[in-house]
Design a protein around this motif. Sequence first.
Motif, short mmCIF file in Angstrom:
data_model
loop_
_atom_site.label_atom_id
_atom_site.label_comp_id
_atom_site.label_asym_id
_atom_site.label_seq_id
_atom_site.Cartn_x
_atom_site.Cartn_y
_atom_site.Cartn_z
N VAL A 116 0.84 -1.20 0.00
CA VAL A 116 0.00 0.00 0.00
C VAL A 116 0.88 1.25 0.00
N SER A 117 0.51 2.23 -0.82
CA SER A 117 1.26 3.49 -0.85
C SER A 117 1.21 4.15 0.53
N PRO A 118 2.32 4.68 1.00
CA PRO A 118 2.33 5.36 2.30
C PRO A 118 1.77 6.78 2.26
N VAL A 119 1.40 7.26 1.06
CA VAL A 119 1.01 8.67 0.96
C VAL A 119 -0.37 8.90 0.36
N ASP A 120 -0.94 7.91 -0.35
CA ASP A 120 -2.24 8.15 -0.99
C ASP A 120 -3.04 6.85 -1.09
N ASP A 121 -4.01 6.81 -2.00
CA ASP A 121 -4.93 5.68 -2.09
C ASP A 121 -4.48 4.57 -3.02
N LYS A 122 -3.28 4.64 -3.52
CA LYS A 122 -2.81 3.62 -4.45
C LYS A 122 -2.27 2.39 -3.71
N CYS A 154 6.94 -7.15 -4.78
CA CYS A 154 7.00 -5.71 -5.03
C CYS A 154 6.71 -4.92 -3.77
N CYS A 155 7.15 -3.66 -3.76
CA CYS A 155 6.89 -2.78 -2.61
C CYS A 155 7.07 -1.34 -3.02
N PHE A 156 6.36 -0.45 -2.31
CA PHE A 156 6.52 0.99 -2.50
C PHE A 156 7.72 1.50 -1.70
N ASP A 157 8.30 2.60 -2.19
CA ASP A 157 9.30 3.30 -1.40
C ASP A 157 8.57 4.20 -0.39
N PRO A 158 9.28 4.78 0.60
CA PRO A 158 8.61 5.55 1.66
C PRO A 158 7.88 6.80 1.17
N GLU A 159 8.22 7.31 -0.01
CA GLU A 159 7.57 8.51 -0.52
C GLU A 159 6.43 8.19 -1.47
N GLY A 160 6.21 6.91 -1.77
CA GLY A 160 5.13 6.51 -2.64
C GLY A 160 5.31 6.90 -4.10
N LEU A 201 10.08 -7.98 -0.63
CA LEU A 201 10.95 -6.81 -0.72
C LEU A 201 10.43 -5.75 0.23
N LYS A 202 11.34 -5.00 0.85
CA LYS A 202 10.95 -3.86 1.68
C LYS A 202 12.00 -2.77 1.57
N PHE A 203 11.54 -1.53 1.44
CA PHE A 203 12.43 -0.38 1.55
C PHE A 203 12.61 -0.04 3.02
N SER A 204 13.78 0.46 3.36
CA SER A 204 13.98 1.03 4.69
C SER A 204 13.22 2.34 4.77
N LYS A 205 12.96 2.80 5.98
CA LYS A 205 12.17 4.02 6.18
C LYS A 205 12.83 5.24 5.55
N ASP A 206 14.16 5.26 5.52
CA ASP A 206 14.86 6.40 4.91
C ASP A 206 15.00 6.26 3.40
N GLY A 207 14.52 5.14 2.85
CA GLY A 207 14.52 4.95 1.41
C GLY A 207 15.87 4.60 0.80
N LYS A 208 16.88 4.40 1.63
CA LYS A 208 18.23 4.19 1.11
C LYS A 208 18.59 2.72 0.91
N GLN A 209 17.81 1.81 1.48
CA GLN A 209 18.13 0.40 1.42
C GLN A 209 16.91 -0.42 1.01
N ILE A 210 17.15 -1.57 0.39
CA ILE A 210 16.11 -2.52 0.05
C ILE A 210 16.46 -3.86 0.68
N LEU A 211 15.50 -4.44 1.37
CA LEU A 211 15.68 -5.72 2.04
C LEU A 211 15.01 -6.82 1.23
#
Length: 314
Positions: A116-122, A154-160, A201-211
């Motif tokens: 789920v996008s962290p910023v909107d309805d997507k 798949c996964c969203f980045d912290p900024e969507g 897959l997961k982005f870190s909260k700061d968006g700099k890393q992918i797990l």
Amino acid sequence: MKINDRVLRSFRVARIYREHTEKVNCVDYSPNGESAVSSSDDDSIVLYDCREGKPTRTLYSKKYGVDLIRYTNRDADTVVYSSNKLDDTIRYLSLTDNKYIRYFPGHTARVVALSVSPVDDKFISGSLDNTIRLWDLRSPNCQGLTNPLGKPVCCFDPEGLIFAAGVNSEMINLYDIRSFDKGPFSSFETQFSRVCEWTGLKFSKDGKQILISSNGGAIRVLDAFDGSVLHTFSGYNNTKGISLEACFTPDSKFVMIGSEDGRIHMWSTESGMKIAVLDGKHSGPINTLQFNPKYMTFASACTNMAFWLPCVND
């Protein structure tokens, strides 16, 4: 309290709940961290109040099953989840009145990734039909589709704005959400030394890393900008090829994963060193693990749900 080595080593199980009768397949926290939800192979959904530390309600999806449950970005009262019975439709559920708000049909095989996008309805979904679909909570129609030519996670980045797609457990494609139909703007290949399948897959909260999570005995942290391997973490038990979920802590400085023997392993993403192994008192493999985005607590689950708290003041 700040998250550091000493605090993480002090975590202990504060509560264990046995609301489910079969494997818990997913746990998620609401964006404000005050609620949690778990879904299980027994077709049940359990809601938890994180401030009170107790379950508050149990809902059921007997006809369709329930998997990959996710809070929406709107509030703590609605979720989307995939089905593991009958069909491959994604469902948008109101937790308040236990009624479906909308259905999202389109996939022709089981959905194996939902973000789920962290910023909107997507939100985006990846399926065994080898497609990734983009959705909007306000419409039942697919907003876009891409075929990454392989089983996608798949996964969203912290900024969507960006989403990452793992393809065939060997490559990560990065897409701009505003023009993802044009294909990835960046791709990088990374293969594990052992044969295994990527499971998340997961982005870190700061968006700099992918797990990258896998069903093998290793997980990997990549640089989110150039795809270089920062760390490969192993040394936890997973001999049966179980899809064990790994996660970052909210400060992006640590990675944690459960194991088939019920213990939780933690590493520093700065030093690459293992900093703790915690006894989860689980009766089986820890299938899912999530750190609360706002509060100093995390949840782990096998068939039982365990909520953890630190035992030091910092």
